[in-house]
Motif scaffolding. Structure first.
Motif: not given
Ligand SMILES: Nc1nc2c(ncn2[C@@H]2O[C@H](COP(=O)(O)OP(=O)(O)O)[C@@H](O)[C@H]2O)c(=O)[nH]1
Ligand SMILES: [Mg+2]
Length: 297
Positions: A196-205
């Motif tokens: 979830e933290r990765i979804f919050v902090h990184y973009r696009e693919e």
């Protein structure tokens, strides 16, 4: 006792996972402003004196999926009607769109009818006066068992929703022990927190190319010593690895710190979170690997 399965359907981003977490009072499902954050079906179990409610959160449709969003939603609606005891259709406080219309059409066509509760979520974002016409429109479209406006984020209307769900559940004996809140192992929940933290902090693919596995979980006998957790973030390409890590490791450090705090809150213990990033080519086509992720192995 009232016992049964409650399927939660609705288009991506309406707040299904937020609702599950809020009803459970536990952060179980990954939530983010990006659609398709949820990857697997997650169940949340609520047990009290007079009921056991098993919530089934529908995952978002995976990118690169063979389904269109439309087809996928219809399939989910059909499964919900066939397998659950009660169906929650979650929508935003706005007039129904084509997906909602298609889901309701599927419900109407279904031979096996289950009570469908319309949950109008995110009422904190609209004026009270705006709700009534929306409820009116929906009630003319389908014979809902109930219509309940809530804010999963603010916690408004959730007690009413629980009572309404109980009212429509059949009598039975519990499926799960009273102290269980999910069928997923702790390792899975920890991996989801990191994801979830990765979804919050990184973009696009990037978020969609990422998988997280907890490889090691070691508790010390001394409760004052931190729990050691080693987790690996899998990506598909070396370029993605570099992005996840970020300049001087800053990006991954932020993910690690935020995830660690959430994990500590759940465990009630200090945690040492050891995060690694590895390239695993084409993991999204590796069914065995995906199965392992789902089971938290
Ligand atoms: N304002 C507001 N935002 C909400 C509410 N419930 C969910 N959200 C937000 O909507 C976005 C999508 O939520 P999520 O639970 O992941 O939706 P899902 O795709 O249906 O599971 C997140 O940014 C949530 O914080 C609510 O009641 N009010
Ligand atoms: Mg979700």
């Amino acid at each position: 006792m009232k016992v049964g399965f409650v399927a939660i359907v609705g288009r991506p981003n309406v707040g299904k996972s937020t609702l599950v977490n809020a009803l459970l009072k536990f952060k179980l499902a990954a939530v983010s402003p990006k659609p398709q954050t949820s990857r697997f079906k997650i169940i949340g179990i609520i047990t009290d004196e007079d009921a056991q409610i098993v919530l089934v959160d529908t995952p978002g449709i995976l990118q690169k999926s063979k389904y269109t969003l439309h087809d996928y939603m219809l399939k989910e609606a059909k499964t919900a009607m066939a397998e659950a005891d009660v169906v929650l259709l979650v929508v935003e406080p706005k007039p129904p769109g084509d997906i909602e219309e298609a889901i309701l059409e599927e419900f109407r066509r279904s031979k096996e009818k289950r009570p469908v509760i319309l949950v109008i979520n995110k009422i904190d974002t609209v004026h009270k006066n705006a709700l009534l016409p929306i409820m009116q429109t929906y009630s003319e479209m389908y014979d809902f068992a109930e219509i309940v406006p809530v804010s999963a984020l603010k916690g408004d209307g959730l007690d009413i929703l629980l009572d309404v769900i109980k009212k429509h559940l059949p009598e039975g004996t519990p499926f799960y022990p009273g102290d269980e809140i999910t069928d997923k192992p702790l390792r899975f929940i920890i991996a989801e927190i990191i994801r979830e933290r990765i979804f919050v902090h990184y973009r696009e693919e990037i978020p969609y190319s990422t998988a997280v596995k907890v490889e090691e979980f070691r508790e010390s006998d001394d409760p004052n010593k931190p729990v050691y957790i080693r987790a690996t973030i899998y990506v598909e390409r070396p370029s993605q690895k570099a992005i996840i890590i970020g300049r001087r490791g800053r990006a991954i450090k932020r993910v690690g710190i935020e995830a660690r705090k959430q994990i500590e809150a759940i465990l009630g213990r200090k945690v040492y979170l050891d995060l690694w990033v590895k390239v695993k080519k084409k993991w999204r086509e590796n069914l065995r690997f995906i199965r392992e992720l789902e089971l938290g192995l």
